[in-house]
Motif scaffolding. Sequence first.
Motif, mmCIF file in Angstrom:
data_model
loop_
_atom_site.group_PDB
_atom_site.id
_atom_site.type_symbol
_atom_site.label_atom_id
_atom_site.label_comp_id
_atom_site.label_asym_id
_atom_site.label_seq_id
_atom_site.Cartn_x
_atom_site.Cartn_y
_atom_site.Cartn_z
ATOM 1 N N SER A 240 0.828 -1.207 0.000
ATOM 2 C CA SER A 240 0.000 0.000 0.000
ATOM 3 C C SER A 240 0.864 1.260 0.000
ATOM 4 C CB SER A 240 -0.926 0.008 1.215
ATOM 5 O OG SER A 240 -1.791 -1.107 1.177
ATOM 6 N N LEU A 241 1.988 1.213 0.700
ATOM 7 C CA LEU A 241 2.891 2.362 0.710
ATOM 8 C C LEU A 241 3.592 2.514 -0.633
ATOM 9 C CD1 LEU A 241 4.514 2.535 4.248
ATOM 10 C CD2 LEU A 241 2.310 3.366 3.438
ATOM 11 N N ILE A 242 3.806 1.393 -1.326
ATOM 12 C CA ILE A 242 4.336 1.474 -2.692
ATOM 13 C C ILE A 242 3.347 2.211 -3.585
ATOM 14 C CG2 ILE A 242 4.960 0.133 -4.747
ATOM 15 C CD1 ILE A 242 6.078 -2.010 -2.887
ATOM 16 N N THR A 243 2.075 1.859 -3.454
ATOM 17 C CA THR A 243 1.041 2.533 -4.235
ATOM 18 C C THR A 243 1.000 4.022 -3.907
ATOM 19 O OG1 THR A 243 -0.277 0.503 -4.200
ATOM 20 C CG2 THR A 243 -1.404 2.509 -4.878
ATOM 21 N N ALA A 244 1.091 4.360 -2.615
ATOM 22 C CA ALA A 244 1.083 5.769 -2.209
ATOM 23 C C ALA A 244 2.287 6.514 -2.788
ATOM 24 C CB ALA A 244 1.076 5.867 -0.687
ATOM 25 N N GLY A 245 3.452 5.857 -2.776
ATOM 26 C CA GLY A 245 4.639 6.475 -3.345
ATOM 27 C C GLY A 245 4.520 6.707 -4.844
ATOM 28 N N LEU A 246 3.958 5.727 -5.536
ATOM 29 C CA LEU A 246 3.724 5.878 -6.977
ATOM 30 C C LEU A 246 2.739 7.012 -7.247
ATOM 31 C CD1 LEU A 246 3.448 2.095 -7.899
ATOM 32 C CD2 LEU A 246 5.198 3.670 -8.735
ATOM 33 N N ALA A 247 1.698 7.100 -6.419
ATOM 34 C CA ALA A 247 0.710 8.161 -6.586
ATOM 35 C C ALA A 247 1.354 9.534 -6.444
ATOM 36 C CB ALA A 247 -0.412 7.989 -5.558
ATOM 37 N N ALA A 248 2.202 9.693 -5.442
ATOM 38 C CA ALA A 248 2.882 10.970 -5.241
ATOM 39 C C ALA A 248 3.767 11.309 -6.441
ATOM 40 C CB ALA A 248 3.701 10.933 -3.957
ATOM 41 N N THR A 249 4.481 10.301 -6.952
ATOM 42 C CA THR A 249 5.338 10.506 -8.120
ATOM 43 C C THR A 249 4.522 10.898 -9.345
ATOM 44 O OG1 THR A 249 6.929 8.892 -7.281
ATOM 45 C CG2 THR A 249 7.042 9.409 -9.628
ATOM 46 N N GLN A 250 3.322 10.339 -9.445
ATOM 47 C CA GLN A 250 2.442 10.623 -10.587
ATOM 48 C C GLN A 250 1.665 11.922 -10.424
ATOM 49 O OE1 GLN A 250 0.124 7.051 -10.454
ATOM 50 N NE2 GLN A 250 1.682 5.797 -11.456
ATOM 51 N N GLY A 251 1.862 12.613 -9.301
ATOM 52 C CA GLY A 251 1.177 13.881 -9.071
ATOM 53 C C GLY A 251 -0.238 13.742 -8.545
ATOM 54 N N ARG A 252 -0.548 12.572 -7.949
ATOM 55 C CA ARG A 252 -1.879 12.356 -7.375
ATOM 56 C C ARG A 252 -1.882 12.763 -5.901
ATOM 57 N NH1 ARG A 252 -1.597 11.434 -12.622
ATOM 58 N NH2 ARG A 252 -2.538 9.489 -13.370
ATOM 59 N N ASP A 253 -3.054 13.113 -5.395
ATOM 60 C CA ASP A 253 -3.190 13.379 -3.961
ATOM 61 C C ASP A 253 -3.157 12.061 -3.196
ATOM 62 O OD1 ASP A 253 -3.421 16.195 -3.947
ATOM 63 O OD2 ASP A 253 -5.508 16.058 -4.602
ATOM 64 N N VAL A 254 -2.483 12.066 -2.057
ATOM 65 C CA VAL A 254 -2.426 10.891 -1.192
ATOM 66 C C VAL A 254 -3.147 11.218 0.115
ATOM 67 C CG1 VAL A 254 -0.945 9.273 0.047
ATOM 68 C CG2 VAL A 254 -0.255 10.113 -2.205
ATOM 69 N N PHE A 255 -4.124 10.403 0.453
ATOM 70 C CA PHE A 255 -4.913 10.564 1.672
ATOM 71 C C PHE A 255 -4.623 9.373 2.586
ATOM 72 C CE2 PHE A 255 -7.125 12.395 -1.922
ATOM 73 C CZ PHE A 255 -7.516 13.652 -1.477
ATOM 74 N N ALA A 256 -4.605 9.607 3.879
ATOM 75 C CA ALA A 256 -4.326 8.526 4.820
ATOM 76 C C ALA A 256 -5.186 8.669 6.069
ATOM 77 C CB ALA A 256 -2.845 8.519 5.203
ATOM 78 N N VAL A 257 -5.742 7.558 6.507
ATOM 79 C CA VAL A 257 -6.537 7.519 7.727
ATOM 80 C C VAL A 257 -5.605 7.220 8.900
ATOM 81 C CG1 VAL A 257 -8.389 6.318 8.960
ATOM 82 C CG2 VAL A 257 -8.610 6.776 6.498
ATOM 83 N N PRO A 258 -5.566 8.079 9.914
ATOM 84 C CA PRO A 258 -4.679 7.824 11.049
ATOM 85 C C PRO A 258 -5.166 6.648 11.884
ATOM 86 C CG PRO A 258 -6.099 9.700 11.515
ATOM 87 C CD PRO A 258 -6.367 9.303 10.085
ATOM 88 N N GLY A 259 -4.258 6.041 12.619
ATOM 89 C CA GLY A 259 -4.621 4.903 13.453
ATOM 90 C C GLY A 259 -3.825 4.888 14.732
ATOM 91 N N SER A 260 -4.095 3.896 15.545
ATOM 92 C CA SER A 260 -3.424 3.786 16.831
ATOM 93 C C SER A 260 -1.932 3.507 16.650
ATOM 94 C CB SER A 260 -4.047 2.653 17.654
ATOM 95 O OG SER A 260 -3.263 2.374 18.790
#
Length: 380
Positions: A240-260
């Motif tokens: 999932s973090l790989i996907t988030a990293g790719l999204a950032a590289t592609q200029g997409r917004d990255v959203f994340a839900v915080p957790g414990s």
Amino acid sequence: MGSKQQTARLGEEEKINRLRLVRSESIGPARFFKLIDRFGSATKAVSAHPNWSIGQTGRTALRLIDRDLVEWEIEQVSKLGGRFLHICDSDYPLQLASIDAPPPVLTTLGDQALLERRCLAIVGARNASAGSCRLARRFAQTMGEKGFAIVSGLASGIDTASHQGGLESGTIAVTACGLDVIYPESNQALYREIAAKGLIITEFPLGTQPKARHFPTRNRIVSGLSQGVLVIEAALRSGSLITAGLAATQGRDVFAVPGSPMDPRCRGTNDLIRKGAILTETPDDILDNLGPAPHPVFTPREKEPPSFEVKNPGPPADPLPTSTGNINFRIENALSHTQIHVDELARELSLNIQELHAALVEMELLGKIARLPGGYVCKP
């Protein structure tokens, strides 16, 4: 990043030769586009084989796949009700075409009209907690109602919950295997529902089994199709973090839900927020950044699910319980430090309430769960 897409109507011979290039070993997207740029078309490139000279290393010995194998695949995909989508086709998604090394050819099954909509990817842990799966379904349902197509990778956990939540409004599953391979096996019914109501996408040939190296390749399509990527539960080292990293590289917004911070499954999402991802608690947090989708709410066109034999899909990702110990393991895995009602936990795990209560009593005595007022439980 410039788009590799140049819209054109391809003849059947050119389509076959493009697929021959794509299906040939050692010809990835980057080399495919080099060949097209050099020769002007796949047909001319195939005619010039084996006298290819690519790059500064001189002649490169590349074996071209037999034409018969490609024609067989075309025939089989047609029998399944699927089709090939080439990057120069007018309905190839512009979002995906704009990424670095986009897939030259996709194989699809379902309603390609979904590709015309704005997309939101939702990804996360395979061993996700029950509460986070519930949250993923709610995000997918709400964003689907706002006009977004929900994109994910058909894995267990968050991916599965996201597809379930987006099923009625429109969901796109991007797989890391062939169109005729369903993985994980536990998602066979969901796969067929998505094929009937939504869209299945892959860039892999028929019969391809999922391998570890396929998933990052798949992930670039998940993020590439999407306006933004929402991550719900992810360990520090996860796909999932790989996907988030790719999204950032592609200029997409990255959203994340915080957790414990006590849950290892949340350390990756918390780290994303620390590094600049948009802290996300409700769908409004996404809409505030992406805005509403311009298209009206999608009404899926029901059709018969595809019927074909599953090819060695591998072991089920979520085996059914065969012992009390296995049930306890599933319960412990589904719980987080966020409370959940026992009735909802029973639904998530497909357990009858008596079976669940018996396991909870044992786990409470072992100190593995905490009971809260009102029928709620969580990790201690």
